[in-house]
Write a protein that holds these residues in place. Sequence first.
Motif: not given
Length: 653
Positions: A170-176, A205-209, A223-230, A251-253
């Motif tokens: 779920w951490w990889s899912d924007r909808e979750a 803000a800048t988000l990155a995957t 499966r495609r990751v739809t959330t940010d990890d940075e 700054a988060l990563s």
Amino acid sequence: MAQKEKIGIGIIGTGFARSTQIPGFRACAGVHVSAIASGQRENAERVAREFEIPFATGNWREIVARDDVDLVSIVTPPSTHAEMTLAALDAGKAVLCEKPMALNAVETERMRRRAAEANLLALVDHELRFLPARRRMREMILAGELGRVRHAKFLFRADSRANVARVWDWWSDREAGGGVLGAIGSHAVDTLHWLLGTRVSHVSATLATHVSERHDKQAGGMRRVTTDDEAALLLNFADSDATQGATGVVALSVVEPGEPKHCVEVFGSEGALKIEGSGELFRARVGAGAWETVETASAPLAGAPYEASAQARSLHAKLLVADMHADSLLWDRDLLVRGTRGHVDVPRLVEGNVALQIFTVVTKTPRGLNIERNDDRSDNVTLLAVAERWPVAAWGSLKERALYQAWKLRDVEARSGGNFVIVKTASDLSRFLERRQREPRLVAGVLGVEGAHALDGDLSNLDALYDAGVRMMAPTHFFDNEWGGSAHGTDKIGLTEKGRELIRRMEARHMLVDVAHASVRTLDDVLGVATRPVLDSHTGVRGTCDNARNLSDDQLNRIAATGGVIGIGYWDTATCGTDARAVARAIRYAVNIAGVEHVALGSDFDGAVTEPFDTTGLVEVTDALLAEGFNDEEIRRIMGGNVMRVLSENLPQ
């Protein structure tokens, strides 16, 4: 809510709740956890057994409906928060909801409005506010001790999702509601609002995957990751009594290798404050050019790798910690470099205050290995040896595999600049312990072998392994062999005549016999033959986790009767749990049966099992032992003293 003798807590979720919330509630007077739910009923039942919670269910709505639940704690993915919160409020229950509060502002407003209409307590769990260093920082800022605040920084860096092999969830899912901005950014914004007593007025803000796809176990493919990890945020704050023209950086990563970092810094016209990941608060005055410590109760920041009480950290720093089992030599990693994979390397041993690690050589494991039944017809290590480019001689010879892994440890010693030493004799150990009093970052290693099949069927090969530094060996591993039976073998025989001769020859060389993975008959035979202390380097106890992998009360007593030591492991099969509390419970049971002088640590780190922490997290075990009621001297023995005693009394001189 009517006044009650005790407030009943119902928890939905078994992850963070199990590791943090349940222990927290149990430490609070006037409350009790009366019910727990999980999407997987077996998870709820396991946690209920672990913490003696009366009711467990796979349906969260049953928690909301119970008369003995006064407050519902929601510890689930953000996509579920709104529905659960609204249902709990409608049922007249107070709510504690994990952050991020909901998926969007519309859901959030519905939750806020419903709580106001019901006149019920409804809180978002921003627990970092309550850490002593942060509370002291806020007091100083709002008292004007920094002058007017000009700038604030919030830095969080970790590599928890840097491994591309980590599966899709779920951490990889924007909808979750997954992603670092929601999970950590919500903490960052709350922290800065609370510390400065004002709100963000503008943000960019800048988000990155960076890891764009992960394996989905259920779908069986990528499966495609739809959330940010940075996430990187630039902030402006509204002026207030404490701030004027203040800016901020967040700054988060969770994909940055290296030492984890969590730091909060606030800069004003007359000075600055910062909190490091250790939980210490520092102050710098204008013109001083240096930081000074601010007195505050010691507490680690959430987000630091592992947390423990101040009492545990103080005690742990004074211990001589020893672990009886790690399979780190099997893998293609430089043990002098702090790794982002696995559990053990020399820098992390230093960080975890581990003085001595027994490194156990693995030479053969069957495919599809399990704790019930395996034969010897297949082998995983052959493929590993080829893939990792071991010497060709090791591709077909188990003895050569053992000798190669022993060489790897000697190579670590040679390249360590004297910071890592291999202990082969009692004199080596004595010199090491004397040196470590002056050099607390010094680490020692001892070599063991997991399964006498490493001898390639020839007793004379024992001399070669001994000469290579091996000082401990188990007759069997995951399958029966010509020396004896495995607890996981097909026939589970006892020691053969060759096996009995092996024990005699090992004892003549002052090599320690390890009965980890031994069948009941083999263990009985070893105890019948042995004249010196017998070890079990990594195991559990059937009294807290009843399965074929673990020791019975009688076996615990008989190993103790030889003067030996039992190493308690940390993985689920050993403890029927996945945290330090489960480890401590198994240790408590073993101590009650065998005596405190016969119990130790046997992690099985790097053994292809899931562990609750790496070796830097052993302070959690110290903390859990304190919670189990052990005193400092008993913890000193368990955490390493017993292993040091057995080695000093039984290694060759």
